[in-house]
Design a protein around this motif. Structure first.
Motif, PDB file in Angstrom:
ATOM      1  N   ASP A 224     -46.315 -82.273  50.196  1.00  0.00           N
ATOM      2  CA  ASP A 224     -46.969 -82.918  51.335  1.00  0.00           C
ATOM      3  C   ASP A 224     -45.910 -83.390  52.329  1.00  0.00           C
ATOM      4  O   ASP A 224     -44.888 -83.956  51.945  1.00  0.00           O
ATOM      5  CB  ASP A 224     -47.806 -84.109  50.876  1.00  0.00           C
ATOM      6  CG  ASP A 224     -48.987 -83.682  50.015  1.00  0.00           C
ATOM      7  OD1 ASP A 224     -49.382 -82.502  50.094  1.00  0.00           O
ATOM      8  OD2 ASP A 224     -49.515 -84.526  49.274  1.00  0.00           O
ATOM      9  N   TYR A 225     -46.197 -83.178  53.604  1.00  0.00           N
ATOM     10  CA  TYR A 225     -45.266 -83.538  54.671  1.00  0.00           C
ATOM     11  C   TYR A 225     -45.829 -84.631  55.574  1.00  0.00           C
ATOM     12  O   TYR A 225     -45.250 -84.942  56.606  1.00  0.00           O
ATOM     13  CB  TYR A 225     -44.936 -82.307  55.525  1.00  0.00           C
ATOM     14  CG  TYR A 225     -44.406 -81.153  54.716  1.00  0.00           C
ATOM     15  CD1 TYR A 225     -43.041 -80.975  54.505  1.00  0.00           C
ATOM     16  CD2 TYR A 225     -45.281 -80.246  54.135  1.00  0.00           C
ATOM     17  CE1 TYR A 225     -42.563 -79.919  53.751  1.00  0.00           C
ATOM     18  CE2 TYR A 225     -44.813 -79.183  53.375  1.00  0.00           C
ATOM     19  CZ  TYR A 225     -43.461 -79.026  53.182  1.00  0.00           C
ATOM     20  OH  TYR A 225     -42.998 -77.980  52.426  1.00  0.00           O
ATOM     21  N   LYS A 262     -49.071 -71.698  49.614  1.00  0.00           N
ATOM     22  CA  LYS A 262     -48.591 -73.039  49.919  1.00  0.00           C
ATOM     23  C   LYS A 262     -49.698 -74.073  49.793  1.00  0.00           C
ATOM     24  O   LYS A 262     -50.717 -73.997  50.490  1.00  0.00           O
ATOM     25  CB  LYS A 262     -48.030 -73.076  51.334  1.00  0.00           C
ATOM     26  CG  LYS A 262     -47.463 -74.430  51.767  1.00  0.00           C
ATOM     27  CD  LYS A 262     -46.176 -74.749  51.039  1.00  0.00           C
ATOM     28  CE  LYS A 262     -45.434 -75.898  51.693  1.00  0.00           C
ATOM     29  NZ  LYS A 262     -44.141 -76.166  51.047  1.00  0.00           N
ATOM     30  N   SER A 264     -50.551 -77.926  50.547  1.00  0.00           N
ATOM     31  CA  SER A 264     -50.063 -79.079  51.294  1.00  0.00           C
ATOM     32  C   SER A 264     -51.241 -79.840  51.874  1.00  0.00           C
ATOM     33  O   SER A 264     -51.989 -79.317  52.703  1.00  0.00           O
ATOM     34  CB  SER A 264     -49.120 -78.635  52.422  1.00  0.00           C
ATOM     35  OG  SER A 264     -48.512 -79.754  53.025  1.00  0.00           O
ATOM     36  N   ASN A 268     -51.673 -81.008  58.900  1.00  0.00           N
ATOM     37  CA  ASN A 268     -50.504 -80.129  59.040  1.00  0.00           C
ATOM     38  C   ASN A 268     -50.501 -79.334  60.344  1.00  0.00           C
ATOM     39  O   ASN A 268     -49.712 -78.397  60.485  1.00  0.00           O
ATOM     40  CB  ASN A 268     -50.433 -79.167  57.847  1.00  0.00           C
ATOM     41  CG  ASN A 268     -50.011 -79.857  56.574  1.00  0.00           C
ATOM     42  OD1 ASN A 268     -49.032 -80.599  56.556  1.00  0.00           O
ATOM     43  ND2 ASN A 268     -50.753 -79.633  55.492  1.00  0.00           N
TER      44      ASN A 268
END
Length: 338
Positions: A224-225, A262, A264, A268
């Motif tokens: 996670d960003y 991916k 996430s 995003n």
């Protein structure tokens, strides 16, 4: 088409005979409701306590049996695998220091989150540590045969018919000392973070090779960003520090002959272009409650990356059946064509 062929077609942005189904992570209450018995599959604190009690073999046997039976019973096309604890590993119970709170010998403090039943590290022993690039050196991961029990069992049982993906480590990101400390390092000491990511990537690719050797169809690293409102670092910082590793892990996976998807969570949008440019075959954990709208994703990126998800997990848990059907129909209507 069988399940494996169905998923591969979707990942190639071709139309399969029907939409493939599968979950990145299904927790124990859902497994137990489907199978009518207790399980150690993603059993959170129950699994942790069982390992403290020396029940490693019971945990692994339950996971092997239950994920195969659950996949078949629910008619899923995709099935996750991961490494399991080694038979030689001794799990020492940390010292209890309060209600549902423990401290291990390194000084890390863990607390049980009642709602999710996750055991969370609420205070890291490395909190406030001053890191340098010399703190990060690569050591090849030592995977013994017993850690591969689940992977080999699922490949033997379902490998000819189903799409098997490994919950592999994500080598693209490193936040030494935890989230807040790591964010500070990204700004103040980016060279330290680059070195940490370099080591993280080497470790991830080494484990990816193990999974590919064992016969999985895809890797599924997850990181996670950000949060529901955006990324916790500016997109240009994420691009400078983490994007090169995203691309290298994708290139390595494809060189091994496997797909890479991916995972996430969060909003995003500021970095979706990075996921596409990196070369991921699919983007998973499309979170509508964070603004990740499936129709817009399909319109902007659907010809370059497969989309896995788009129905709100929150509504799946708390919504009415008719509401969930409506959300599912919406996702199918907007994302299925092509």
């Amino acid at each position: 088409m069988n399940s494996k062929e169905r998923v591969l077609a979707a990942l190639e942005r071709q139309e399969p005979d029907r939409i493939p189904t599968g979950e990145f992570a299904t927790d124990y209450p859902v497994i137990e409701a489907a199978l009518g018995r207790r399980t150690y599959w993603r059993a959170k604190i129950r699994e942790t306590k069982a390992l403290w009690q020396g029940k490693r073999d019971q945990v692994v046997e339950s996971q092997k049996r239950d994920i195969v039976e659950f996949t078949k019973k629910m008619g899923l096309d995709m099935v996750p695998v991961m490494l399991v604890p080694s038979k030689d590993k001794v799990f020492k119970k940390p010292r209890r220091i309060g209600p549902n709170t423990w401290r291990d010998k390194e000084g890390n403090v863990f607390k049980l989150a009642e709602g999710s039943q996750n055991l969370l590290c609420v205070k890291s022993a490395d909190e406030g540590r001053e890191y340098t690039a010399d703190d990060f050196t690569y050591r090849r991961p030592d995977v013994d045969e017993t850690q591969l029990e689940l992977v080999r069992h699922v490949v033997a049982e379902l490998g000819d018919t189903h799409f098997i993906f490994a919950r592999s480590p994500d080598g693209s990101i490193a936040l030494p000392g935890g989230l807040l400390n790591g964010i500070k390092l990204c700004v103040k000491k980016p060279d330290v973070v680059r070195k940490a990511v370099e080591v993280s990537l080497k470790h991830a690719i080494a484990l990816d090779r193990v999974f590919a050797r064992e016969g999985v169809d895809s890797l599924a690293p997850g990181a996670d960003y950000g949060y529901n409102k955006g990324t916790f670092l500016k997109p240009n910082v994420i691009e400078k520090l983490f994007f090169p590793a995203m691309r290298k892990q994708c290139e390595a996976a494809h060189a091994m002959g496997v797909k890479i998807m991916k995972h996430s969570c969060g909003n995003n949008w500021p970095i979706m272009d990075l996921f596409v440019r990196a070369g991921y075959d699919a983007y998973q954990s499309i979170q509508p409650t964070a603004g990740m709208e499936i129709a817009r994703l399909k319109d902007l990126y659907g010809d370059r990356i497969a989309l896995w998800g788009g129905v709100s997990c929150e509504r799946m848990a708390a919504g009415t059946p008719s509401e969930i059907r409506g959300l599912t129909r919406y996702a199918v209507e907007h994302a299925a064509p092509g």
